[in-house]
Every structure is written in structure tokens, then in C-alpha cells.
Design a protein around this motif. Structure first.
Motif: not given
Lengths: 151, 44
Positions: B29-39
Motif C-alpha cells: 500500500g506504500h511505494n517502497v525504496v529498498l537499498a541493500f548495502f554492506p554495513m
């Protein structure tokens, strides 16, 4: 999150309201894209939300501007024929009013756009909080009577 | 996994960079921005 060459990577996904993937960008950790790239994609995916956000930003911008309120405030400019007519109309009735010169007052055009459905219509009146877009003698008279500014 | 644009995103629960768990389906129900990144300082 390693490329075949062993470098660290970042993966960006945009997923819409229905859970559908709309955008994928996997890149070297040092090549972070500009936020504007993602924002442009979001606007493309959800134009309605983008328009609402633009409107919210306009409302916030206008809230920060100090525009006059109370009594008769006329948003106008120095050339529009309807503004001249409105001045004459108000003058003939000895009604005190303040003018906001839209082209030379920061935030005034944004304010009128919010009231006038995206148009910078002059004159636009703020009569004790009642907004009248354009000069219409009858409507102006009614609004002034309602605000007890005209008998 | 071979994800493509236009596919339904597979649901998952993963730790966020703030240490909280994020479940994709809870954001429906929301637009989602996903960012996968190494900490930083992790050997991911």
C-alpha cells in the motif's frame, strides 16, 4: 553483495503499492546514484502521490510567507483590467482594502495558485478568510455582506 | 534469484540498518525504496 570481481555493491529496488518491482539498480558501492534519479522514478510510478507532494510543499512554502490577512485583501498586479475594475468598485463604496502585488511579493503567486486551482488568477480576494477567485461584483458583494464589511 | 522489473517482489523479513526487522509485505500500500548495502566494518 559482491560483484564477480569481489567489489562491494549496493542494490536498489523500487516496489510499488501493489508489491510489484518497478525499478532495479545494482551498482558498485562507490557509484551511489543521485537521489533525484530515484525520485524521478517514484514520480513516474505514482504521479498522483508526486502531485500531492508538490502541493504539500507549496502549502508549506506559503505558510512561511507573511501575507496579509483580515478585512479585504486583493491579490492583483498593476496591469490587469479586472484589477482596475475591482479597485474602482471598492473605491466607489469607500471600502478599505489592502493590495498584494502578486509579481513583486514572494509567495503570493504560490498562494493564489493554491486557491485558484493552479492558476495565478487576478484579482483574487481574501475576505476575512473567504477566498474569491476573479472579480465578480455579485459574489464579491455577497462575501462582503457575509463578512459584515458591507451593508 | 533473477528478479525482473514487473515481477511481484518476493516477501522477506530482514534486519534494517537500524537493527529493526523489516517485512516487505507489511509495507503493502506504500511505494517502497529498498537499498541493500554492506554495513561499514562488516565482511558482507
Amino acid at each position: 553483495l559482491r560483484s564477480k570481481e569481489g567489489r562491494s555493491e549496493r542494490a536498489l529496488f523500487l516496489i510499488d503499492k501493489d508489491g510489484i518491482i518497478r525499478y532495479i539498480d545494482i551498482h558498485d558501492i562507490d557509484d551511489q546514484p543521485d537521489n533525484e534519479v530515484l525520485l524521478a522514478e517514484l514520480r513516474r510510478i505514482d504521479p498522483q502521490a508526486a502531485a500531492a507532494a508538490t502541493r504539500r510543499a507549496a502549502v508549506e512554502a506559503v505558510e512561511k510567507v507573511d501575507l496579509p490577512h483580515g478585512g479585504i485583501v486583493m491579490y492583483c498586479n498593476n496591469w490587469c483590467p479586472a484589477c482596475k475594475k475591482a479597485r474602482a468598485w471598492l473605491g466607489a463604496r469607500n471600502l478599505p482594502y489592502r493590495e498584494v502585488d502578486v509579481p513583486n511579493t514572494p509567495g503570493a503567486a504560490d498562494q493564489v495558485r493554491l486557491w485558484a486551482n493552479g492558476n495565478v488568477t487576478t484579482p483574487t480576494f481574501d475576505i476575512d478568510g473567504t477566498i474569491l477567485v476573479d472579480f465578480n461584483e455579485q459574489k464579491l458583494e455577497e462575501a462582503l455582506k457575509q463578512a459584515n464589511l458591507l451593508k | 534469484m533473477g528478479l525482473k522489473v514487473g515481477q511481484k517482489a518476493p516477501d522477506f523479513t530482514l534486519p534494517s540498518h537500524l537493527g529493526q526487522k523489516v517485512t516487505l509485505s507489511e509495507l503493502r500500500g506504500h511505494n517502497v525504496v529498498l537499498a541493500f548495502f554492506p554495513m561499514a566494518w562488516t565482511p558482507v
